[in-house]
Design an enzyme around this catalytic site. Sequence first.
Site, PDB file in Angstrom:
ATOM      1  CD  GLU A   1       4.833   2.166  -0.285  1.00  0.00           C
ATOM      2  OE1 GLU A   1       4.328   2.162   0.405  1.00  0.00           O
ATOM      3  OE2 GLU A   1       5.057   1.295  -1.029  1.00  0.00           O
TER       4      GLU A   1
ATOM      5  CG  ASP B   1       1.091   8.621   2.403  1.00  0.00           C
ATOM      6  OD1 ASP B   1       2.265   8.839   2.560  1.00  0.00           O
ATOM      7  OD2 ASP B   1       0.876   8.272   2.722  1.00  0.00           O
TER       8      ASP B   1
HETATM    9  O1  9MR Z   1      -1.457   1.319   3.201  1.00  0.00           O
HETATM   10  C1  9MR Z   1      -1.497  -0.756   3.279  1.00  0.00           C
HETATM   11  C2  9MR Z   1      -2.430  -0.674   4.521  1.00  0.00           C
HETATM   12  O2  9MR Z   1      -2.893  -0.824   4.582  1.00  0.00           O
HETATM   13  C3  9MR Z   1      -1.852  -2.046   5.436  1.00  0.00           C
HETATM   14  O3  9MR Z   1      -3.098  -2.382   6.548  1.00  0.00           O
HETATM   15  C4  9MR Z   1      -0.903  -1.548   5.695  1.00  0.00           C
HETATM   16  C5  9MR Z   1       0.384  -3.251   5.746  1.00  0.00           C
HETATM   17  O4  9MR Z   1       1.319  -3.773   6.656  1.00  0.00           O
HETATM   18  O5  9MR Z   1       0.067  -1.649   4.758  1.00  0.00           O
HETATM   19  C6  9MR Z   1       0.236  -0.676   3.328  1.00  0.00           C
HETATM   20  O6  9MR Z   1       1.047  -0.643   3.022  1.00  0.00           O
HETATM   21  C7  9MR Z   1       2.539  -0.369   3.393  1.00  0.00           C
HETATM   22  C8  9MR Z   1       3.044  -1.310   1.987  1.00  0.00           C
HETATM   23  O7  9MR Z   1       2.691  -1.886   1.047  1.00  0.00           O
HETATM   24  C9  9MR Z   1       4.398  -0.565   1.970  1.00  0.00           C
HETATM   25  N1  9MR Z   1       5.579   0.653   3.027  1.00  0.00           N
HETATM   26  C10 9MR Z   1       4.438   0.122   3.801  1.00  0.00           C
HETATM   27  C11 9MR Z   1       3.253   1.251   3.027  1.00  0.00           C
HETATM   28  C12 9MR Z   1       2.343   1.698   4.565  1.00  0.00           C
HETATM   29  O8  9MR Z   1       2.057   1.027   5.443  1.00  0.00           O
END
Ligand code: 9MR
Length: 360
Positions: free
Chosen positions: A272, A274
């Site tokens: 993930e 960034d």
């Molecule tokens: O990027 C995702 C965001 O759009 C959602 O609202 C969020 C909900 O908690 O989750 C984000 O993605 C997450 C990922 O699924 C797990 N690791 C952390 C990421 C960033 O929060």
Amino acid sequence: MLLATVIIAAGCLRAPAEEADLNFGYALDPFALASIPQYQAIVANDATMVTVENYMKWGLIHPNPSTYDFTLADQIVATAQANGQQVRGHVLVWHTQLPGWLTNGTWTRDSLLAVMEDHITTVVTHFRDNFPGVVTHWDVVNEAFNPDGSRRDTIFQQVIGDDYIEKAFAFARAADPDISLFYNDFYDDFSLAGETLLTGVPAGPGATPTQSDCAQLPKCAATQAMLTDFVARGVPIDGLGFQAHVLLGQAPDYVELADWVGPLGLEWAATELDVKVLSSLGDNSATRSAHADTFVSVLDDCLESDRCDTVILWGVGDAHSWLPGFTNGLFDYGLIYDDDYLPKLAVVKMFERLEAASVD
Ligand code: 9MR
């Protein structure tokens, strides 16, 4: 020069990533993918593998006990299939983005295990059967530990107990013997400190560029102990995903952090990635230079390691990044394309690093 800019603006990383045997790509949003031509072009020309940022999560894909809604996830997987790309499934079991029927339900260990089995089996089987060979990896369980290495207090932990994780892996393996199954989490010091600040859960420390010894970092050490035990007992697991939402200039040394993974016969991936830039610093040549270096440092770690073959970025361009919304605007500019889908220096630097790897 103009031609080079146009080519880079539409993506250029796929060919060198393929040459370097790297699974490279982005977490995708189905609405952007359906409607923004620059987004489509970048995804087609940069990525060998994509994931789904939200629409495979439990609350969205399984909104009622007996209803599954694969519409938006299928759109992304079908596009990947048409592009000749692979998909990393994200995520089967996580404490966030759960449906109300699950969080508000009354469960026993057995009834929640049965629901978890149904969920994992249905979701994995759906993609296995409808898109054969396209979804090659799954994040099976996400973020099960607190910064101090204790177990996170989730509904699965409370009702089922410690073994919910190995059960989830067993259900996923039973549903598809051919996919790679990953445990996914974050270990960098800044993210752990942020979590402690927000939730009051016990503190880290986590990994920094100069302290990436897993044994010294409670959450990483707890993960290592769990995966070591899983391998010893034959729990079906293939790897560890490092989320890598890292702070500008503060990426851990992932080669060191993961140095125990290979000896267990497992792989690791940056799942993930960034780079958090303080909004107050701005998106300018100085921050873009440090931002590019931070991306390259994680890419470099993966390319250097014979146990890493995957780097996924958590979004394509800043216009769709989770960062500003989730940090109250404190951080922004996390991705390698800007709000207008124009490439930042990080694209050029990653291209150069991938090119160098492909001639190694
Ligand atoms: O990027 C995702 C965001 O759009 C959602 O609202 C969020 C909900 O908690 O989750 C984000 O993605 C997450 C990922 O699924 C797990 N690791 C952390 C990421 C960033 O929060």
